[in-house]
Design a protein around this motif. Structure first.
Motif, PDB file in Angstrom:
ATOM      1  N   GLN A  12      63.206 111.393   0.782  1.00 13.38           N
ATOM      2  CA  GLN A  12      63.201 111.366   2.238  1.00 13.38           C
ATOM      3  C   GLN A  12      62.228 110.318   2.776  1.00 13.38           C
ATOM      4  O   GLN A  12      62.489 109.683   3.819  1.00 13.38           O
ATOM      5  N   VAL A  15      64.028 107.010   2.437  1.00 12.30           N
ATOM      6  CA  VAL A  15      65.050 106.894   3.490  1.00 12.30           C
ATOM      7  C   VAL A  15      64.385 106.594   4.834  1.00 12.30           C
ATOM      8  O   VAL A  15      64.843 105.731   5.597  1.00 12.30           O
ATOM      9  N   GLN A  19      64.980 103.381   7.236  1.00 15.52           N
ATOM     10  CA  GLN A  19      65.419 103.501   8.629  1.00 15.52           C
ATOM     11  C   GLN A  19      64.477 102.765   9.566  1.00 15.52           C
ATOM     12  O   GLN A  19      64.912 102.145  10.544  1.00 15.52           O
ATOM     13  N   VAL A 180      70.284 101.945   3.914  1.00 17.34           N
ATOM     14  CA  VAL A 180      70.337 103.308   4.445  1.00 17.34           C
ATOM     15  C   VAL A 180      71.663 103.965   4.063  1.00 17.34           C
ATOM     16  O   VAL A 180      71.701 105.125   3.641  1.00 17.34           O
ATOM     17  N   LEU A 183      71.619 104.950   0.354  1.00 19.01           N
ATOM     18  CA  LEU A 183      70.772 106.110   0.078  1.00 19.01           C
ATOM     19  C   LEU A 183      71.404 107.402   0.581  1.00 19.01           C
ATOM     20  O   LEU A 183      71.275 108.456  -0.053  1.00 19.01           O
ATOM     21  N   GLU A 184      72.076 107.328   1.711  1.00 19.61           N
ATOM     22  CA  GLU A 184      72.667 108.529   2.302  1.00 19.61           C
ATOM     23  C   GLU A 184      74.064 108.822   1.766  1.00 19.61           C
ATOM     24  O   GLU A 184      74.625 109.880   2.047  1.00 19.61           O
TER      25      GLU A 184
END
Length: 220
Positions: A12, A15, A19, A180, A183-184
């Motif tokens: 997290q 991430v 972001q 991003v 990763l998501e």
């Protein structure tokens, strides 16, 4: 501090930093290039939400411009993109921050400086090459604290994304928006990148020293 956290928290954090960089690169009217992304410039609040700090080396760049001009290199040894200190590798752009991000993510993964994968500080094993080989051979990552499939997936995502980010050719690196998304997204959709070409630079005499003027031999 990073390696005292669990893999979900580390993921997290990675991430969140991505972001933040995505916003600097594409969310502002004027693109902001940080040029000094490294662990020391990432602040965590009580909820471990990352904040990018220290914009002393940052440079503003109009959104429509992809390549910018620099009179000298800027950044911290170990995180500087190759094109920043040697123009033979390509033009300097937002992809230079992507490289620094990738080096930092791999450092978070290894829990140590990328220059060494062992506790022995005399070792010169380059961590990105070491972890790439394990990934390529589909071996156990050999990382501490991976106890379930979720943690393993998070670690592998971070490694693959980090390795894409440190590609020598800036055009081969993803944008932070794409980082991003990677990763998501699903681990299965991520392709293993080519092996990073560059090896680790020699360890500086002063740890985490900051350089403002570096040139490659062809420019001297």
């Amino acid at each position: 501090m990073y390696r005292q956290l669990g893999w979900e928290a580390l993921f997290q954090i990675a991430v969140g930093i991505a972001q933040g960089l995505e916003y600097l690169h594409s969310g502002c009217n004027t693109r902001i290039l940080h040029f000094d992304i490294k662990p020391h410039n990432i602040l965590l609040n009580e909820d471990f939400c990352p904040k990018i700090s220290d914009f002393g080396l940052a440079k503003l760049c109009p959104q429509k411009h992809s390549i910018i001009s620099l009179t000298g290199a800027r950044g911290t040894v170990g995180y500087i993109a190759p094109e920043v200190f040697c123009r033979n590798f390509g033009g300097v752009s937002h992809k230079s921050d992507v490289y620094s991000y990738g080096m930092m993510v791999l450092e978070i993964i290894g829990g140590r400086k990328n220059i060494s994968v062992e506790v022995d500080r005399t070792s010169e094993i380059y961590f990105p090459h070491w972890v790439y080989k394990r990934l390529e051979l589909d071996e156990d990552l050999g990382l501490h604290g991976i106890r379930d499939n979720e943690a393993n997936a998070s670690a592998r995502k971070m490694i693959i994304v980090g390795l894409w980010c440190i590609q020598t050719d800036p055009s081969h690196r993803p944008s932070m928006s794409r980082v991003v998304e990677m990763l998501e997204g699903n681990l299965e959709s991520l392709l293993i990148p080519p092996k990073p070409f560059l090896s680790s630079p020699s360890r500086p005499s002063v740890d985490s020293s900051t350089t403002h003027v570096m040139k490659c031999s062809s420019e001297n």
